[in-house]
Write an enzyme that holds these catalytic residues in place. Structure first.
Site, short mmCIF file in Angstrom:
data_model
loop_
_atom_site.label_atom_id
_atom_site.label_comp_id
_atom_site.label_asym_id
_atom_site.label_seq_id
_atom_site.Cartn_x
_atom_site.Cartn_y
_atom_site.Cartn_z
N LYS A 65 0.86 -1.16 -0.07
CA LYS A 65 0.08 -0.06 -0.05
C LYS A 65 0.83 1.23 -0.04
CE LYS A 65 -4.01 -2.02 2.53
NZ LYS A 65 -4.55 -2.27 3.78
N SER A 81 -0.54 0.65 5.93
CA SER A 81 -0.93 -0.02 7.25
C SER A 81 -1.78 -1.33 7.01
CB SER A 81 -1.37 0.70 8.40
OG SER A 81 -1.45 0.08 9.80
N ASP A 82 -1.74 -2.35 7.54
CA ASP A 82 -2.93 -3.48 7.27
C ASP A 82 -3.03 -4.38 8.67
OD1 ASP A 82 -4.27 -4.98 4.95
OD2 ASP A 82 -3.47 -6.49 6.02
N GLN A 83 -4.00 -4.88 8.64
CA GLN A 83 -4.27 -5.85 9.94
C GLN A 83 -4.88 -7.24 9.58
OE1 GLN A 83 -7.67 -5.00 12.91
NE2 GLN A 83 -5.80 -4.29 14.03
#
Length: 215
Positions: A65, A81-83
């Site tokens: 991203k 960011s990623d979760q």
């Protein structure tokens, strides 16, 4: 001869900051740092690779991203960011609808779930690139079907990995949250993010003091 006047104070302009996410949760978290920032939606395929672990998936997507948006904004500091939630080694994404959310919460009740929240910071003009991951262990209560249904009807957390918003009513579903960063579970670990921004040359407090993080 007239005395020379001191030059006027001109505050330094902070580096441009871009959040590579349209998540309202990440926007709210980043706004806590009181820095101006733009939001750009990254065009990234979030499908996991075969055999990819949830931890590796979160880091890869956070970096992807940030890279996608950094290519458009090469002179800015870009945050991606990623979760990804993990139960028994299997990734759990956003439920998307009520039925999937019910299934997720039923699977997680009485269990410990690890939420992997990764953040990447890129600055193309200095070739700075770093990614860090903050795992959060969430212990769910042994929820009844009635409790699950009541919570979902009230909150409708269908855009949240793991189907629970810990910052609001979802906290009632839990026995414990174990993490080094209290904001990681919401979607953006601000302790790590601030550290990476400093490494990239954008020191939040120095910017507010008027003598740091200048373009």
């Amino acid at each position: 001869m007239a005395p020379s006047s001191s030059p006027a104070f001109v505050p330094l302009q902070p580096l441009a900051l871009v959040l590579a996410s349209t998540s309202a949760y990440r926007r709210e978290l980043l706004a806590r740092l009181r820095l101006p920032f733009d939001v750009v939606s990254p065009d990234v395929d979030e499908s996991p690779w075969p055999g990819e672990s949830p931890a590796a998936l979160s880091e890869r997507l956070a970096l992807a991203k940030a890279r996608a948006v950094s290519a458009q904004r090469p002179h800015a500091v870009v945050i991606g960011s990623d979760q990804v939630a993990e139960l028994d080694g299997v990734p759990m994404g956003k439920p998307g609808d009520h039925a999937n959310a019910v299934a997720q919460l039923r699977a997680m009740r009485g269990r410990a779930v690890v939420f992997h929240t990764a953040v990447a910071v890129l600055r193309h003009d200095t070739a700075f690139e770093a990614v860090r991951r903050v795992p959060v262990t969430v212990r769910f209560r042994a929820l009844s079907d009635v409790e699950i249904e009541t919570y979902l009807r009230l909150e409708q957390p269908y855009d949240c990995a793991g189907s629970a918003k810990c910052e609001t009513l979802g906290i009632t579903l839990l026995d414990a949250i174990e993490s080094d960063d209290p904001t990681a579970l919401i979607g953006l670990p601000l302790i790590v993010t601030s550290a990476l921004l400093r490494q990239a040359g954008l020191d939040t407090l120095a910017v507010h003091a008027g003598h740091g993080g200048a373009a």
